[in-house]
Motif scaffolding. Structure first.
Motif, PDB file in Angstrom:
ATOM      1  N   GLY A   6      -8.711  -7.150   6.054  1.00 44.10           N
ATOM      2  CA  GLY A   6      -9.307  -7.037   7.305  1.00 44.10           C
ATOM      3  C   GLY A   6     -10.517  -6.226   7.292  1.00 44.10           C
ATOM      4  N   GLU A  44     -10.476 -10.981   9.562  1.00 50.79           N
ATOM      5  CA  GLU A  44      -9.896 -11.094   8.678  1.00 50.79           C
ATOM      6  C   GLU A  44     -10.661 -11.596   7.473  1.00 50.79           C
ATOM      7  OE1 GLU A  44      -6.922  -9.757   8.031  1.00 50.79           O
ATOM      8  OE2 GLU A  44      -6.158 -10.862   6.215  1.00 50.79           O
ATOM      9  N   LYS A  45     -10.466 -10.909   6.137  1.00 51.10           N
ATOM     10  CA  LYS A  45     -11.088 -11.578   4.894  1.00 51.10           C
ATOM     11  C   LYS A  45     -12.311 -12.209   4.998  1.00 51.10           C
ATOM     12  CE  LYS A  45      -6.693 -11.225   2.949  1.00 51.10           C
ATOM     13  NZ  LYS A  45      -5.353 -11.711   3.592  1.00 51.10           N
ATOM     14  N   ASP A  62       0.840  -1.201  -0.128  1.00 51.27           N
ATOM     15  CA  ASP A  62      -0.118  -0.015   0.119  1.00 51.27           C
ATOM     16  C   ASP A  62       0.910   1.244   0.112  1.00 51.27           C
ATOM     17  OD1 ASP A  62      -2.652  -1.397   0.216  1.00 51.27           O
ATOM     18  OD2 ASP A  62      -2.051  -1.706   2.385  1.00 51.27           O
ATOM     19  N   ILE A  82      -9.071  -2.511   6.492  1.00 46.08           N
ATOM     20  CA  ILE A  82      -7.871  -2.208   7.171  1.00 46.08           C
ATOM     21  C   ILE A  82      -6.661  -1.896   5.951  1.00 46.08           C
ATOM     22  CG2 ILE A  82      -5.936  -2.884   8.515  1.00 46.08           C
ATOM     23  CD1 ILE A  82      -7.798  -4.653  10.080  1.00 46.08           C
ATOM     24  N   THR A  96      -4.601  -9.456  12.151  1.00 55.07           N
ATOM     25  CA  THR A  96      -6.112  -8.869  12.540  1.00 55.07           C
ATOM     26  C   THR A  96      -6.630  -9.567  13.578  1.00 55.07           C
ATOM     27  OG1 THR A  96      -6.218  -8.432   9.940  1.00 55.07           O
ATOM     28  CG2 THR A  96      -8.201  -8.423  11.295  1.00 55.07           C
TER      29      THR A  96
END
Ligand code: G1P
Length: 305
Positions: free
Chosen positions: A170, A190-191, A132, A203, A231
């Motif tokens: 997340g 998470e996911k 990111d 997230i 997460t």
């Protein structure tokens, strides 16, 4: 209150979304225009006031270490040829307080962060994910540090994403709004599949965490994808101390997948002083060509009807 001085950059992932480019090369070394992606992250850390950075590496990560080291041969070559600007570019990445540790097995993001326990000690710290890249007036890591200074608690960066993408991130279950851009969180998941996702607030790869996260990570069982998930540990931390979610200001570029990598390269190229004008002309020409093709296709289709 302790000052936030340390950052951890996990760079031990396998980079499967960018294979085969990442078969023998660390994905963090893939360039956006002329800089490896990890350099953008390191620059954000320094611009945010971070003083020491630990990079958690895995296999094929030697080039990352070399990139942030001096290269005497190259430097003296550039010097002797009077290439001052290039020399400065090459030297920009040296002299930073950077440390490296290896994650022996790719057991997940939570395990990668756990490798930073000794480096971090008892201080609050930030985790910055290399996929990111975020452009913002105030660097995102700085925004989280300011959040910590106000709340004295962990702050995690989140942004809204399309609901159908929740299984890539997340996701938070917000409890209440503390301010316009700050949430109390009930759960971090998470996911989750879109049908199970508690919101579309995802997230993004910047976390300001208190050091208590390490005790939790040490006992963390594998979660989504059979991996030790950061997460999940944050969700546990949130049961004993407050963990805020901060909806951040800025634009996020996901360079960890093919399309994101390409579009980021184009957008950053359009701002690069050396190539921006020619690249813009090229894109305009290309758009005309593509438009021509699309409209001629449409003409054919309508004739066929
Ligand atoms: C990781 C985290 C996830 C987060 C994402 C942000 O996932 O596990 O919670 O939303 O980064 O980029 P990954 O992209 O490594 O699968």
């Amino acid at each position: 209150m302790k000052k936030v001085k340390k950052a951890v950059i996990p760079a031990a992932g396998l980079g499967t979304r960018l294979l085969p480019a990442t078969k023998a090369m660390a994905k963090e070394m893939l360039p956006i225009v002329d800089k490896p992606t990890i350099q953008y992250i390191v620059e954000e850390a320094l611009a945010s006031g971070i003083e020491e950075i630990l990079i958690v590496t895995g296999k094929s990560k030697r080039p990352i270490e070399d990139h942030f080291d001096s290269n005497i041969e190259l430097e003296s070559n550039l010097e002797s040829k009077g290439k001052k600007e290039l020399l400065e570019l090459v030297q920009e990445t040296t002299g930073i307080k950077l440390y490296f540790v290896r994650q022996s097995y790719p057991k997940g993001l939570g395990d990668a962060v756990l490798q930073a326990k000794a480096f971090v000690g008892g201080e609050p710290f930030v985790v910055m994910l290399g996929d990111d890249i975020v452009k913002a007036k105030v660097p995102l890591t700085r925004q989280l540090i300011e959040g910590y200074e106000k709340t004295h608690a962990s702050n995690i960066a989140v942004m809204e994403i399309p609901m159908e993408d929740t299984n890539k991130y997340g996701i938070i279950e917000p409890e209440s709004k503390v301010a316009d851009d700050l949430y109390n969180v009930r759960h971090f998941v998470e996911k989750p599949k879109p049908e199970n996702a508690p919101s579309n607030l995802a997230i993004i790869g910047r976390y300001l965490l208190t050091p208590e996260i390490f005790d939790i990570l040490e006992n963390q069982k594998p979660g989504a994808g059979g991996e030790i998930q950061l997460t999940d540990a944050i969700d546990t931390l949130n049961q004993t101390q407050r963990v805020f979610a901060k909806k951040f200001e800025g634009t996020r570029y996901d360079v960890g997948n093919k399309l994101g990598y390409m579009t980021t390269s184009i957008e950053f190229g359009l701002e690069h002083p050396e190539i921006k004008d020619e690249l813009k002309d090229y894109i305009i020409d290309l758009a005309h060509q593509l438009e021509g093709k699309t409209s001629s296709k449409k003409v054919v289709e309508s004739k066929e009807k």
